[in-house]
Design a protein around this motif. Sequence first.
Motif, short mmCIF file in Angstrom:
data_model
loop_
_atom_site.label_atom_id
_atom_site.label_comp_id
_atom_site.label_asym_id
_atom_site.label_seq_id
_atom_site.Cartn_x
_atom_site.Cartn_y
_atom_site.Cartn_z
N GLY A 195 0.83 -1.21 0.00
CA GLY A 195 0.00 0.00 0.00
C GLY A 195 0.87 1.26 0.00
O GLY A 195 0.56 2.23 -0.69
N GLU A 255 -3.00 6.49 -2.08
CA GLU A 255 -3.59 5.28 -2.66
C GLU A 255 -4.89 5.61 -3.40
O GLU A 255 -5.17 5.08 -4.46
CB GLU A 255 -3.99 4.24 -1.60
CG GLU A 255 -2.85 3.58 -0.89
CD GLU A 255 -2.75 4.12 0.51
OE1 GLU A 255 -3.04 5.33 0.69
OE2 GLU A 255 -2.36 3.36 1.41
N SER A 285 -3.82 1.08 4.54
CA SER A 285 -2.90 0.70 3.45
C SER A 285 -2.95 -0.80 3.19
O SER A 285 -2.82 -1.20 2.04
CB SER A 285 -1.47 1.21 3.62
OG SER A 285 -1.07 1.25 4.92
#
Lengths: 203, 203
Positions: A50, B76, B46
């Motif tokens: 991530g 992200e 994440s």
Amino acid sequence: MIEEKNARHAEKMKKIKAARDRMMATKTDEKGLILVHTGTGKGKSSSGFGMILRCIAHGMPCAVVQFIKGNWITGEAEMIRNRFAEECRFFVSGEGFTWETQDRARDIAAAQAGWEIAKSQILDPEIRFVLLDEINIALRNDYLDIDDVVAFLQTRKPEMTHVCLTGRNAKPELIEAADLVTEMTLVKHPFRDGIKAQKGVEF
Amino acid sequence: MIEEKNARHAEKMKKIKAARDRMMATKTDEKGLILVHTGTGKGKSSSGFGMILRCIAHGMPCAVVQFIKGNWITGEAEMIRNRFAEECRFFVSGEGFTWETQDRARDIAAAQAGWEIAKSQILDPEIRFVLLDEINIALRNDYLDIDDVVAFLQTRKPEMTHVCLTGRNAKPELIEAADLVTEMTLVKHPFRDGIKAQKGVEF
């Protein structure tokens, strides 16, 4: 009644925001961090991946070195190789978990080859974030020398480069040297109920 | 000496592999999981986004609903919107953490709108994995009713769909209903030493 509750809420949130703003104003330094994801829970590697996504989004070139897990190429790894070849270098060292290979000499050689690659990626001024995935397993088994690894991170890592080391059983010397350590703890796992590893979740 | 050590290692690993193979053979069921990432440590969101990557790699269409964190679009999120628009639907509900808005009525409305979207994505037979990012904060503040959410997941979620709910302070009712729960625990954090949130690591 409800207006009163909402007004109390606004007052409380205002105080929290003021306290938080004061706190954040004291946090002014930037530096490359040594990050550790450990523990027996899930999410150690996936949150590392991530962060790779975050870095790519910010235009920060990355490198991944996968220790130990070589044979079992995960979904994230495949994705990064296919879709982000320009933005993220990807290296695999090792040939699977040690109970798969049953050959200690070969595992040591693979881990050490991985660490040579890791050092060159960390030293490369182009690279801003390096993920050393499952390196803690190699350290735990003494395939790599913990003092060498910690000394390298503390004295040779470029100041602004982030390095994230994942895997259960992180050594105390590494935790001591790290800036940010997260322990992933397993609270509940479906393996206990006969459910097998699931595509998308586990790999 | 070293040969003897390696031989003992091979013997031990062989036993571990046999035990592991026996254990894995009992894990035969597949089902869509209710996953919870909670705790005060890093990696909750994440690793959720890491799972999204895995799903995309396996050709499993996904949806993300971001609760609470709306104003603060993370790396992200930006990446998924830009690069995976085909494979992953992305929705934002809410307007930032509650200490930023200071308006409880508006936060409740935003959380409830997010939950309506979440339900329709979970019910959509196209979608295989739904990430409800930071929904635990909305549940904790009672912006959403925990019993409604748990009842929906237990009775309406399609059998093979995975749903991952993130955020600190997961309610006990949710932990009880979940298949896989991971707690991310903060062991060490650089904020304590005056280091600010870092691009690529924190956002």
